[in-house]
Design an enzyme around this catalytic site. Structure first.
Site, PDB file in Angstrom:
ATOM      1  N   ASP A 130       9.065   1.630   3.855  1.00 52.10           N
ATOM      2  CA  ASP A 130       9.122   2.599   3.217  1.00 52.10           C
ATOM      3  C   ASP A 130       9.879   3.482   2.984  1.00 52.10           C
ATOM      4  O   ASP A 130      11.086   3.282   3.511  1.00 52.10           O
ATOM      5  CB  ASP A 130       8.146   3.190   4.175  1.00 52.10           C
ATOM      6  N   TRP A 153       5.676   3.736   8.301  1.00 48.26           N
ATOM      7  CA  TRP A 153       6.670   3.126   7.996  1.00 48.26           C
ATOM      8  C   TRP A 153       7.908   4.065   8.628  1.00 48.26           C
ATOM      9  O   TRP A 153       9.076   3.211   9.220  1.00 48.26           O
ATOM     10  CB  TRP A 153       7.053   1.202   7.533  1.00 48.26           C
ATOM     11  N   TRP A 173       6.094  -3.526   7.451  1.00 50.18           N
ATOM     12  CA  TRP A 173       5.374  -4.919   7.934  1.00 50.18           C
ATOM     13  C   TRP A 173       5.997  -5.836   6.825  1.00 50.18           C
ATOM     14  O   TRP A 173       6.052  -5.458   5.516  1.00 50.18           O
ATOM     15  CB  TRP A 173       4.246  -3.969   7.318  1.00 50.18           C
ATOM     16  N   TYR A 195       7.371  10.216   4.475  1.00 49.30           N
ATOM     17  CA  TYR A 195       6.791   9.653   3.750  1.00 49.30           C
ATOM     18  C   TYR A 195       7.081   9.619   2.060  1.00 49.30           C
ATOM     19  O   TYR A 195       6.658  10.270   1.176  1.00 49.30           O
ATOM     20  CB  TYR A 195       5.260   8.751   3.917  1.00 49.30           C
ATOM     21  N   THR A 250       7.651   2.788  -1.557  1.00 49.71           N
ATOM     22  CA  THR A 250       7.912   2.148  -0.627  1.00 49.71           C
ATOM     23  C   THR A 250       9.161   0.993  -1.640  1.00 49.71           C
ATOM     24  O   THR A 250       8.488   0.682  -2.502  1.00 49.71           O
ATOM     25  CB  THR A 250       6.425   0.904  -0.411  1.00 49.71           C
ATOM     26  N   ASN A 282      -1.102  -3.248   6.297  1.00 49.97           N
ATOM     27  CA  ASN A 282      -0.364  -2.230   5.628  1.00 49.97           C
ATOM     28  C   ASN A 282      -0.696  -0.544   5.628  1.00 49.97           C
ATOM     29  O   ASN A 282       0.630  -0.142   4.863  1.00 49.97           O
ATOM     30  CB  ASN A 282       0.121  -2.783   4.139  1.00 49.97           C
ATOM     31  N   ASP A 283      -1.589  -0.018   6.058  1.00 50.25           N
ATOM     32  CA  ASP A 283      -1.761   1.300   5.446  1.00 50.25           C
ATOM     33  C   ASP A 283      -1.160   2.373   6.796  1.00 50.25           C
ATOM     34  O   ASP A 283      -1.734   2.528   8.299  1.00 50.25           O
ATOM     35  CB  ASP A 283      -3.013   1.262   5.882  1.00 50.25           C
ATOM     36  N   ASP A 323       0.422  -1.282   0.440  1.00 52.68           N
ATOM     37  CA  ASP A 323       0.191  -0.072  -0.531  1.00 52.68           C
ATOM     38  C   ASP A 323       0.486   0.834   0.127  1.00 52.68           C
ATOM     39  O   ASP A 323       1.913   1.224   1.378  1.00 52.68           O
ATOM     40  CB  ASP A 323      -0.673  -0.171   0.751  1.00 52.68           C
TER      41      ASP A 323
HETATM   42  N1  ABN Z   1       3.130   2.668   4.135  1.00 53.61           N
HETATM   43  C1  ABN Z   1       2.749   3.131   3.486  1.00 53.61           C
HETATM   44  C2  ABN Z   1       2.064   4.017   3.778  1.00 53.61           C
HETATM   45  C3  ABN Z   1       2.321   5.340   4.066  1.00 53.61           C
HETATM   46  C4  ABN Z   1       2.050   6.214   4.306  1.00 53.61           C
HETATM   47  C5  ABN Z   1       0.280   6.215   5.194  1.00 53.61           C
HETATM   48  C6  ABN Z   1       0.345   4.946   4.563  1.00 53.61           C
HETATM   49  C7  ABN Z   1       0.876   3.831   3.972  1.00 53.61           C
END
Ligand code: ABN
Length: 176
Positions: A122, A154, A103, A163, A166, A150-151, A78
């Site tokens: 990430d 990280w 994850w 972020y 990924t 996964n949401d 994700d």
């Molecule tokens: N792991 C990806 C992600 C980053 C920021 C917010 C949601 C998902």
């Protein structure tokens, strides 16, 4: 011979001269050459041939394209693909650093029939890439179990929490 006869004799000779065998051959020659130049520029419909050369109704297999969400390793990713953001499938783009926590999901590789553990790290420290956003959720669980959800950003344990994208590195095999 009077003038009348002379006139008609001259006219007859002129007609005979202009309709000689040589002038007839010249005219046929012109027709053949003219046809040879004109025919190739006539508009031919070659669409049928082009369609015959293309394999019909077969979409490209994106399960082996690491810049597409359908790539087999992205079954539970994700976020934005680092392969579209200057990185690779397992390396963060320059100027970003890999997340300290992650994850791990399990994806099936259709090309060898085996299951693999994939670490979805990430990449942190640069603004969100915003290219190739994917939302794979195979075997994901609701947020109350953080390790299988996964949401989540990280980058939370890194110096910069920003972020960027990924990666999806293979870290082990499933129970094959
Ligand atoms: N792991 C990806 C992600 C980053 C920021 C917010 C949601 C998902």
């Amino acid at each position: 011979m009077n003038w009348f006869d002379k006139f008609f004799e001259r006219r007859s000779r002129s007609v005979a001269h202009n309709t000689s065998r040589r002038s007839a051959i010249t005219r046929v020659g012109k027709l053949v050459v003219g046809t040879a130049f004109a025919l190739p520029v006539l508009p031919f419909d070659r669409i049928g041939q082009a369609q015959a050369a293309e394999p019909k109704g077969k979409a490209p297999d994106k399960r082996n394209d690491d810049t597409a969400c359908e790539y087999w390793r992205y079954c539970a990713l994700d976020g934005f693909l680092c392969t579209c953001c200057g990185g690779t499938i397992s390396a963060c783009p320059p100027g970003t650093e890999v997340s300290k926590v992650t994850w791990v999901g399990t994806c099936h590789n259709p090309f060898d029939g085996k299951d693999y553990l994939i670490s979805y790290n990430d990449c942190c420290g640069a603004t969100t890439c915003n290219r190739c956003g994917c939302n794979g959720n195979e075997r994901e669980r609701p947020g109350y179990r953080m390790g299988v959800h996964n949401d989540i950003n990280w980058c939370m344990a890194n110096g910069s929490n920003t972020y960027h994208c990924t990666v999806a590195a293979i870290v082990g095999m499933g129970d094959n």
